[in-house]
Design a protein around this motif. Structure first.
Motif, PDB file in Angstrom:
ATOM      1  N   ALA A   1      -2.445  -3.078 -10.297  1.00  0.00           N
ATOM      2  CA  ALA A   1      -2.346  -4.535 -10.247  1.00  0.00           C
ATOM      3  C   ALA A   1      -1.652  -5.021  -8.985  1.00  0.00           C
ATOM      4  O   ALA A   1      -1.487  -6.227  -8.792  1.00  0.00           O
ATOM      5  CB  ALA A   1      -1.603  -5.041 -11.493  1.00  0.00           C
ATOM      6  N   SER A   2      -1.235  -4.109  -8.130  1.00  0.00           N
ATOM      7  CA  SER A   2      -0.616  -4.462  -6.859  1.00  0.00           C
ATOM      8  C   SER A   2      -1.654  -5.108  -5.942  1.00  0.00           C
ATOM      9  O   SER A   2      -2.858  -5.002  -6.170  1.00  0.00           O
ATOM     10  CB  SER A   2      -0.068  -3.204  -6.175  1.00  0.00           C
ATOM     11  OG  SER A   2       0.586  -2.348  -7.078  1.00  0.00           O
ATOM     12  N   THR A   3      -1.160  -5.760  -4.899  1.00  0.00           N
ATOM     13  CA  THR A   3      -2.054  -6.293  -3.874  1.00  0.00           C
ATOM     14  C   THR A   3      -1.908  -5.421  -2.634  1.00  0.00           C
ATOM     15  O   THR A   3      -0.860  -5.419  -1.992  1.00  0.00           O
ATOM     16  CB  THR A   3      -1.700  -7.753  -3.541  1.00  0.00           C
ATOM     17  OG1 THR A   3      -1.890  -8.556  -4.710  1.00  0.00           O
ATOM     18  CG2 THR A   3      -2.580  -8.289  -2.418  1.00  0.00           C
ATOM     19  N   ILE A   4      -2.973  -4.680  -2.319  1.00  0.00           N
ATOM     20  CA  ILE A   4      -2.918  -3.729  -1.210  1.00  0.00           C
ATOM     21  C   ILE A   4      -4.191  -3.837  -0.382  1.00  0.00           C
ATOM     22  O   ILE A   4      -5.109  -4.594  -0.706  1.00  0.00           O
ATOM     23  CB  ILE A   4      -2.718  -2.283  -1.713  1.00  0.00           C
ATOM     24  CG1 ILE A   4      -3.930  -1.802  -2.518  1.00  0.00           C
ATOM     25  CG2 ILE A   4      -1.452  -2.183  -2.559  1.00  0.00           C
ATOM     26  CD1 ILE A   4      -3.888  -0.318  -2.868  1.00  0.00           C
ATOM     27  N   ARG A   5      -4.266  -3.052   0.675  1.00  0.00           N
ATOM     28  CA  ARG A   5      -5.430  -3.049   1.550  1.00  0.00           C
ATOM     29  C   ARG A   5      -6.654  -2.516   0.790  1.00  0.00           C
ATOM     30  O   ARG A   5      -6.568  -1.497   0.099  1.00  0.00           O
ATOM     31  CB  ARG A   5      -5.168  -2.183   2.779  1.00  0.00           C
ATOM     32  CG  ARG A   5      -4.226  -2.795   3.772  1.00  0.00           C
ATOM     33  CD  ARG A   5      -3.725  -1.795   4.788  1.00  0.00           C
ATOM     34  NE  ARG A   5      -4.721  -0.801   5.177  1.00  0.00           N
ATOM     35  CZ  ARG A   5      -4.430   0.315   5.839  1.00  0.00           C
ATOM     36  NH1 ARG A   5      -3.176   0.594   6.168  1.00  0.00           N
ATOM     37  NH2 ARG A   5      -5.393   1.166   6.175  1.00  0.00           N
TER      38      ARG A   5
ATOM     39  N   LEU B   1      -7.707   5.709  -2.559  1.00  0.00           N
ATOM     40  CA  LEU B   1      -6.930   6.152  -3.718  1.00  0.00           C
ATOM     41  C   LEU B   1      -7.805   6.274  -4.956  1.00  0.00           C
ATOM     42  O   LEU B   1      -7.572   7.144  -5.810  1.00  0.00           O
ATOM     43  CB  LEU B   1      -5.776   5.186  -3.980  1.00  0.00           C
ATOM     44  CG  LEU B   1      -4.640   5.223  -2.961  1.00  0.00           C
ATOM     45  CD1 LEU B   1      -3.580   4.180  -3.291  1.00  0.00           C
ATOM     46  CD2 LEU B   1      -3.999   6.613  -2.896  1.00  0.00           C
ATOM     47  N   ALA B   2      -8.818   5.440  -5.064  1.00  0.00           N
ATOM     48  CA  ALA B   2      -9.754   5.563  -6.189  1.00  0.00           C
ATOM     49  C   ALA B   2     -10.469   6.908  -6.136  1.00  0.00           C
ATOM     50  O   ALA B   2     -10.649   7.580  -7.163  1.00  0.00           O
ATOM     51  CB  ALA B   2     -10.764   4.425  -6.171  1.00  0.00           C
ATOM     52  N   GLY B   3     -10.856   7.326  -4.943  1.00  0.00           N
ATOM     53  CA  GLY B   3     -11.491   8.637  -4.799  1.00  0.00           C
ATOM     54  C   GLY B   3     -10.555   9.760  -5.190  1.00  0.00           C
ATOM     55  O   GLY B   3     -10.959  10.705  -5.884  1.00  0.00           O
ATOM     56  N   ALA B   4      -9.287   9.648  -4.753  1.00  0.00           N
ATOM     57  CA  ALA B   4      -8.310  10.679  -5.103  1.00  0.00           C
ATOM     58  C   ALA B   4      -8.041  10.696  -6.606  1.00  0.00           C
ATOM     59  O   ALA B   4      -7.854  11.771  -7.202  1.00  0.00           O
ATOM     60  CB  ALA B   4      -7.006  10.430  -4.335  1.00  0.00           C
TER      61      ALA B   4
ATOM     62  N   SER C   1       0.812  -1.223   0.000  1.00  0.00           N
ATOM     63  CA  SER C   1       0.000   0.000   0.000  1.00  0.00           C
ATOM     64  C   SER C   1       0.846   1.274   0.000  1.00  0.00           C
ATOM     65  O   SER C   1       0.590   2.187  -0.810  1.00  0.00           O
ATOM     66  CB  SER C   1      -0.945   0.002   1.205  1.00  0.00           C
ATOM     67  OG  SER C   1      -1.798  -1.120   1.190  1.00  0.00           O
ATOM     68  N   PRO C   2       1.860   1.406   0.881  1.00  0.00           N
ATOM     69  CA  PRO C   2       2.663   2.637   0.858  1.00  0.00           C
ATOM     70  C   PRO C   2       3.391   2.857  -0.467  1.00  0.00           C
ATOM     71  O   PRO C   2       3.592   4.006  -0.887  1.00  0.00           O
ATOM     72  CB  PRO C   2       3.664   2.433   2.005  1.00  0.00           C
ATOM     73  CG  PRO C   2       3.022   1.432   2.901  1.00  0.00           C
ATOM     74  CD  PRO C   2       2.264   0.524   1.993  1.00  0.00           C
ATOM     75  N   ASP C   3       3.787   1.768  -1.121  1.00  0.00           N
ATOM     76  CA  ASP C   3       4.480   1.889  -2.412  1.00  0.00           C
ATOM     77  C   ASP C   3       3.541   2.440  -3.481  1.00  0.00           C
ATOM     78  O   ASP C   3       3.942   3.264  -4.316  1.00  0.00           O
ATOM     79  CB  ASP C   3       5.032   0.534  -2.845  1.00  0.00           C
ATOM     80  CG  ASP C   3       5.954  -0.077  -1.809  1.00  0.00           C
ATOM     81  OD1 ASP C   3       7.021   0.487  -1.569  1.00  0.00           O
ATOM     82  OD2 ASP C   3       5.589  -1.107  -1.224  1.00  0.00           O
ATOM     83  N   VAL C   4       2.291   1.974  -3.468  1.00  0.00           N
ATOM     84  CA  VAL C   4       1.312   2.513  -4.415  1.00  0.00           C
ATOM     85  C   VAL C   4       1.092   3.994  -4.145  1.00  0.00           C
ATOM     86  O   VAL C   4       1.086   4.813  -5.075  1.00  0.00           O
ATOM     87  CB  VAL C   4      -0.026   1.743  -4.324  1.00  0.00           C
ATOM     88  CG1 VAL C   4      -1.062   2.366  -5.261  1.00  0.00           C
ATOM     89  CG2 VAL C   4       0.169   0.274  -4.673  1.00  0.00           C
TER      90      VAL C   4
END
Length: 294
Positions: free
Chosen positions: A94-98, A105-108, A68-71
């Motif tokens: 395509a990352s696996t995150i929370r 992040l979708a909202g942003a 998550s922090p990397d994304v």
């Protein structure tokens, strides 16, 4: 064909980017280790020196980074995806995150004029190489349809599973199932070896019955060979088990077997085995039964 930027050219991201080149897309890649971007360039893509450079003309941006922090690092900020990608571009994480991070992040992304999809993948390194990944996609249905051509270049089973965050939720369930299967396969191999069974023959016949699975097909021989070169590192599966156990607690769901496997993965990582393939769960199963492997 689309102009595609791929951010993160590791074990999964690089073969995905190469497959998009093969499919005819114009692919630009960025990786913190520049030699990976050069490898993409040698395969017909273009190497970029920054995230901003990679995404400036992109119609589709794929991020494939560890956590998550990397994304957040690659999409936010002055050099990030949101500030530099063209308005209307598709962003496929395509990352696996929370799941909660994916929703935020979708909202942003939407506020920045970017169309987001959380699209974690399953299939490991071989699935990435073969463009045969299973992809679970969260986001708007219209954005999913717009991304189909690019997703088809890297995956085989591609399913829209709901709104933003849903892809990550389904991936958490995937990682729970995979970890449990690997642990039970490891215990089964230890059991078979203790009785002196022909393990090659045993796994062949088990693979043809109800016990058969892709985990058995892809990880069984690695256990027999004691070959734990990483296709998917234990450290990453440890991260993923943290995601699913936290999400299960938040939902009020109990996952007793999953919790045990999460602790076994954690133990291997804590002792320094996080760089091994997740089939390295076999090592601990073997040692707990008196094996002397270190």
């Amino acid at each position: 064909m689309a102009k595609v930027a791929v951010i993160g050219l590791g074990i999964m991201g690089l073969p995905m980017a190469k497959n998009l080149v093969t499919a005819g897309h114009q692919v630009t890649g960025y990786n913190r280790s520049p030699e990976k971007a050069q490898e993409l360039a040698q395969a017909g893509g273009t190497a970029a020196g920054s995230v901003a450079e990679a995404v400036k003309d992109a119609e589709v941006i794929i991020t494939m980074v560890p956590d998550s922090p990397d994304v957040q690092d690659v999409v936010e900020g002055a050099d990030g995806v949101f500030a530099n990608a063209p308005k209307g571009a598709l962003w496929i994480d395509a990352s696996t995150i929370r799941p909660d991070v994916a929703v935020n992040l979708a909202g942003a992304a939407r506020e920045a004029g970017i169309r987001p999809l959380d699209a974690p993948v399953s299939g490991g390194e071989q699935g990435a190489i073969n463009a045969a990944l299973s992809i679970m996609v969260g986001g708007e249905a219209t954005d999913f349809e717009a991304a189909q051509e690019v997703l088809n270049g890297v995956g085989k089973t591609i399913v829209h599973v709901g709104p933003s965050g849903s892809g990550q939720t389904v991936k958490a369930a995937n990682q729970l199932i995979v970890a449990g299967n690997i642990q039970l396969l490891a215990e089964s191999v230890v059991f078979l070896e203790a009785y002196g069974v022909d393990t090659d023959a045993a796994l062949k016949v088990l693979g043809g019955g109800l016990a058969g699975s892709k985990v058995l097909d892809q990880k069984g021989q690695k256990m027999l060979d004691r070959n734990f070169d990483p296709g998917f590192r234990l450290a990453l599966h440890h991260k993923d088990m943290g995601i699913v156990t936290a999400a299960a607690r938040e939902a009020g769901v109990t996952i007793p077997l999953g919790a045990v496997v999460a602790q076994l993965v954690s133990a291997l990582v804590a002792r320094g085995d996080g760089g091994l393939d997740h089939s390295g769960l076999f090592k601990l199963a073997h040692e707990l039964s008196g094996g002397d492997e270190k």
